[in-house]
Design a protein around this motif. Structure first.
Motif, short mmCIF file in Angstrom:
data_model
loop_
_atom_site.label_atom_id
_atom_site.label_comp_id
_atom_site.label_asym_id
_atom_site.label_seq_id
_atom_site.Cartn_x
_atom_site.Cartn_y
_atom_site.Cartn_z
N ILE A 87 10.00 1.12 5.99
CA ILE A 87 10.72 1.92 5.00
C ILE A 87 11.83 2.71 5.82
N ALA A 88 13.06 2.56 5.99
CA ALA A 88 13.96 3.08 6.76
C ALA A 88 14.35 4.60 6.18
N THR A 89 14.37 4.76 4.73
CA THR A 89 14.83 5.92 3.84
C THR A 89 13.95 6.22 2.86
N LYS A 90 14.22 7.39 2.22
CA LYS A 90 13.37 7.77 0.95
C LYS A 90 13.99 6.82 -0.03
N GLU A 91 15.13 6.47 -0.26
CA GLU A 91 16.01 5.88 -1.06
C GLU A 91 15.50 4.57 -1.31
N GLU A 92 14.94 3.82 0.14
CA GLU A 92 14.51 2.53 0.07
C GLU A 92 13.09 2.56 -0.69
N LEU A 93 12.46 3.65 -0.53
CA LEU A 93 11.03 3.87 -1.02
C LEU A 93 11.52 3.84 -2.42
N GLU A 131 10.11 14.69 -6.83
CA GLU A 131 9.87 15.48 -5.85
C GLU A 131 8.64 15.57 -5.12
N ALA A 132 7.63 14.93 -5.59
CA ALA A 132 6.14 15.11 -4.75
C ALA A 132 6.30 14.06 -3.69
N VAL A 133 7.28 12.96 -3.70
CA VAL A 133 7.03 11.86 -2.86
C VAL A 133 7.85 12.21 -1.71
N SER A 134 7.32 11.99 -0.40
CA SER A 134 8.06 12.17 0.63
C SER A 134 7.12 11.14 1.50
N LEU A 135 7.93 10.68 2.61
CA LEU A 135 7.24 9.84 3.69
C LEU A 135 5.91 10.45 4.36
N ARG A 136 6.13 11.74 4.58
CA ARG A 136 4.91 12.59 5.06
C ARG A 136 3.81 12.54 4.01
N LYS A 137 4.15 12.79 2.73
CA LYS A 137 3.13 12.87 1.80
C LYS A 137 2.32 11.58 1.69
N VAL A 138 3.20 10.43 1.89
CA VAL A 138 2.83 9.14 1.56
C VAL A 138 1.62 8.60 2.59
N ARG A 146 0.90 -1.25 -0.04
CA ARG A 146 -0.01 0.03 0.03
C ARG A 146 0.89 1.40 -0.04
N ILE A 147 1.87 1.23 0.73
CA ILE A 147 3.04 2.25 0.74
C ILE A 147 3.29 2.68 -0.52
N VAL A 148 3.90 1.56 -1.19
CA VAL A 148 4.43 1.79 -2.78
C VAL A 148 3.39 2.28 -3.58
N ALA A 149 2.26 1.72 -3.49
CA ALA A 149 1.39 2.24 -4.25
C ALA A 149 0.94 3.44 -4.20
N ALA A 150 1.03 4.12 -3.04
CA ALA A 150 0.61 5.54 -2.77
C ALA A 150 1.73 6.59 -3.14
N ALA A 151 3.09 5.88 -3.02
CA ALA A 151 4.02 6.74 -3.70
C ALA A 151 4.08 6.75 -4.82
N VAL A 152 3.82 5.63 -5.75
CA VAL A 152 3.86 5.62 -7.15
C VAL A 152 2.61 6.65 -7.72
N ALA A 153 1.54 6.68 -7.10
CA ALA A 153 0.48 7.48 -7.47
C ALA A 153 0.97 9.01 -7.28
#
Length: 232
Positions: A59-65, A37-44, A22-29
């Motif tokens: 997920i430990a880092t944005k790079e992992e995301l 630049e629109a992707v951050s753990l806060r926004k996800v 679910r986290i990855v799907a939200a980040a891809v969207a």
């Protein structure tokens, strides 16, 4: 030993149902809508009605995301059936990567980065290398894949850059050519750019897909000369 994001177990999904899928799907969207630049753990987290600290359990880092997002799209690149020969294997890799990048433009910003070790990325690599198995020694096969990858990565990035410029300026390729035409005509009339003038006046304008396919065929022809079977 460093444990990758694919190896770490997920924490319990309570009180808010949550998992990496679910986290990855939200980040891809989010990335599809506004780029990386629109992707951050806060926004996800906000999209999933979960605090960002909850996400750090998965997920430990944005790079992992980004690695997970890249692997998610690799599933779209994976061919449905084995390739008939090495050319088809490399052509599939190139064209399917381009098609995925046109659906997810942010992919162009991640191509050529760290190797993809997620399950889908490994499956894509296996499908590609299986199509070249036995054609030459391992090092030659790797250079062949790297050469084709370097071509389509550059071509895709160039195409996506053009698309972004069109949106930013509101000018299509032909609109831009018409707008810049008078200055180009004046500069060519000076006689200082004869080779460029020949290209402008005599060259054939082709669409992005045709240009991509033609360049790919030329690269594959060059690779073919190097793929000689290893000695028995």
């Amino acid at each position: 030993m460093v444990m990758t994001v694919w190896d770490r177990p997920e924490p319990p999904a309570r009180p808010v149902p949550l998992d990496r899928e679910r986290i990855v799907a939200a980040a891809v969207a989010l990335a599809d809508e506004g780029g990386l630049e629109a992707v951050s753990l806060r926004k996800v987290g906000a999209r999933l009605n979960a605090g960002p600290m909850r996400l750090y359990g998965y997920i430990a880092t944005k790079e992992e995301l980004f690695d997970l997002m890249m692997d998610e799209v690799q599933a779209e690149i994976l061919p449905a059936e084995p390739a008939g020969d090495w050319r088809e294997a490399l052509r599939n890799l190139a064209h399917r990567t381009r098609q995925a990048a046109l659906r997810h433009e942010w992919l162009a910003d991640l191509l050529g980065g760290r190797p993809a070790f997620g399950p889908n990325g490994l499956a894509v690599a296996e499908a590609t290398l299986a199509g070249l198995d036995g054609l030459a020694d391992v090092d030659t096969v790797m250079r062949a894949v790297e050469t084709v990858s370097a071509y389509f990565t550059g071509a895709i990035r160039r195409e996506i850059t053009y698309l972004r410029a069109e949106r930013a300026t509101g000018l299509s390729k032909h609109d831009w050519q018409r707008a810049s035409g008078p200055r180009m005509t004046r500069m060519l009339a000076t006689g200082r750019f004869p080779a460029l003038a020949k290209v402008v006046h005599d060259g054939t304008d082709v669409d992005a897909e045709t240009s991509f396919a033609t360049g790919l065929d030329w690269v594959l022809d060059a690779v073919a000369a190097r793929l000689t079977p290893p000695p028995a």
